[in-house]
Write an enzyme that holds these catalytic residues in place. Structure first.
Site, short mmCIF file in Angstrom:
data_model
loop_
_atom_site.label_atom_id
_atom_site.label_comp_id
_atom_site.label_asym_id
_atom_site.label_seq_id
_atom_site.Cartn_x
_atom_site.Cartn_y
_atom_site.Cartn_z
N LYS A 90 0.83 -1.20 0.00
CA LYS A 90 0.00 0.00 0.00
C LYS A 90 0.87 1.26 0.00
O LYS A 90 0.59 2.22 -0.72
CB LYS A 90 -0.95 -0.01 1.21
N GLN A 108 -4.69 -1.14 9.55
CA GLN A 108 -4.58 -2.46 8.92
C GLN A 108 -5.19 -3.54 9.83
O GLN A 108 -4.87 -3.65 11.00
CB GLN A 108 -3.11 -2.80 8.65
N ASP A 137 -11.15 3.17 3.83
CA ASP A 137 -11.61 1.79 3.67
C ASP A 137 -13.11 1.69 3.45
O ASP A 137 -13.62 0.66 3.01
CB ASP A 137 -11.23 0.95 4.89
#
Length: 285
Positions: free
Chosen positions: A53, A97, A120
């Protein structure tokens, strides 16, 4: 003849488009777009995801901030880190995460992220807006699936779409996105009766159940579009939720594993970060 949907290539196309958009953003607003990533613990898979990422973020010209916390970090320490990022005007998106170590309250920590930094698309506010068909940040994997369908010019409106799986991260938002595009949507799960019969009616079948080769040839009608979201590691090899070798003989379009939906998730994470930054910049002009 079946066409393979190349998620790897499409994700690269999106990143190239974003690189240009990010450059124009910097010229217009005189600031970087910044994504902050928080990783707690030393989960090997999570470490790989975070590295990928960060690499992709920098590839498109965005700035990345990484915060690595110890496996035994207290909930207060993690909360303080996320709260600081939430208050930082220079941070456009925050990603915690998952999974978090078991002693931490995942929902409590995620809910510290402001909706306007929720790259997200997991927060209740953004999920609720999706349900109401309002503009919102959408979970990256289903957003990526929709982008694959659109970039292949696959017609969605009026089609029968079946989603296998009802997770908050993929199944439910996927169903809402397809419904928003005017498909007729059925969600299937472990309690669904006559699963094979329902799947055989699908023009578009999205498999997101987390079981290797679960979708077999006799569950798919000829000419269907099959999207395989699954990533299952069996004896050191990766398999999707679809028995690719046999099912692909019946489909019009199908995604492979790996190289299908997977690469799209990071691409759409970057897209979400850009859109959040753009919205904030336009509001502050």
């Amino acid at each position: 003849m079946t066409k393979l949907i190349d998620g790897k290539q499409i994700s690269q196309d999106i990143k190239l488009e974003l690189k240009e958009k990010v450059s124009l953003f910097k010229e217009k607003y005189g600031k970087d777009i910044t994504l902050a990533v928080v990783l707690v613990g030393e989960n090997p898979a999570s470490q790989v995801y975070v590295r990928n990422k960060i690499k992709a973020t920098e590839l498109v010209g965005m700035k990345s901030l990484a915060f690595y916390l110890d496996e035994n970090a207290t909930e207060k320490e993690v909360e303080e880190c996320v709260n600081a990022l939430a208050k930082d005007d220079n941070v456009d998106g925050i990603l915690v995460q998952l999974p978090l170590p078991k002693h931490l309250d995942e929902n409590k920590i995620l809910n510290l992220i402001p909706a306007n930094k929720d790259v997200d698309g997991f927060l209740a506010e953004n999920v609720g807006k999706l349900l109401l068909f309002e503009n919102s940040t959408v979970a990256c994997t289903p957003y990526g699936v929709l982008e694959l369908l659109k970039r292949e010019n696959i017609e969605i409106a009026g089609k029968n779409a079946v989603v296998i799986g009802r997770s908050n991260i993929v199944g439910k938002p996927m169903a809402m996105l397809l419904l928003r595009e005017n498909a007729t949507v059925t969600i299937c799960h472990s309690k669904t009766k006559d699963l094979k019969k329902i799947c055989k009616q699908a023009d578009i079948l999205v498999a997101a159940i987390g079981r290797a080769k679960f979708v077999t040839k006799d569950m798919v009608k000829k000419g269907a579009v099959v999207i395989d979201v699954g990533i299952n590691r069996v004896d050191g090899k990766l398999y999707g939720d679809v028995d690719f070798e046999k099912v692909s003989k019946k489909t019009s379009y199908i995604t492979p594993v790996p190289g299908g939906v997977g690469p799209m998730t990071i691409a759409m994470l970057l897209q979400n970060t850009y859109l959040l930054a753009l919205k904030k910049a336009e509001e502050n002009v």
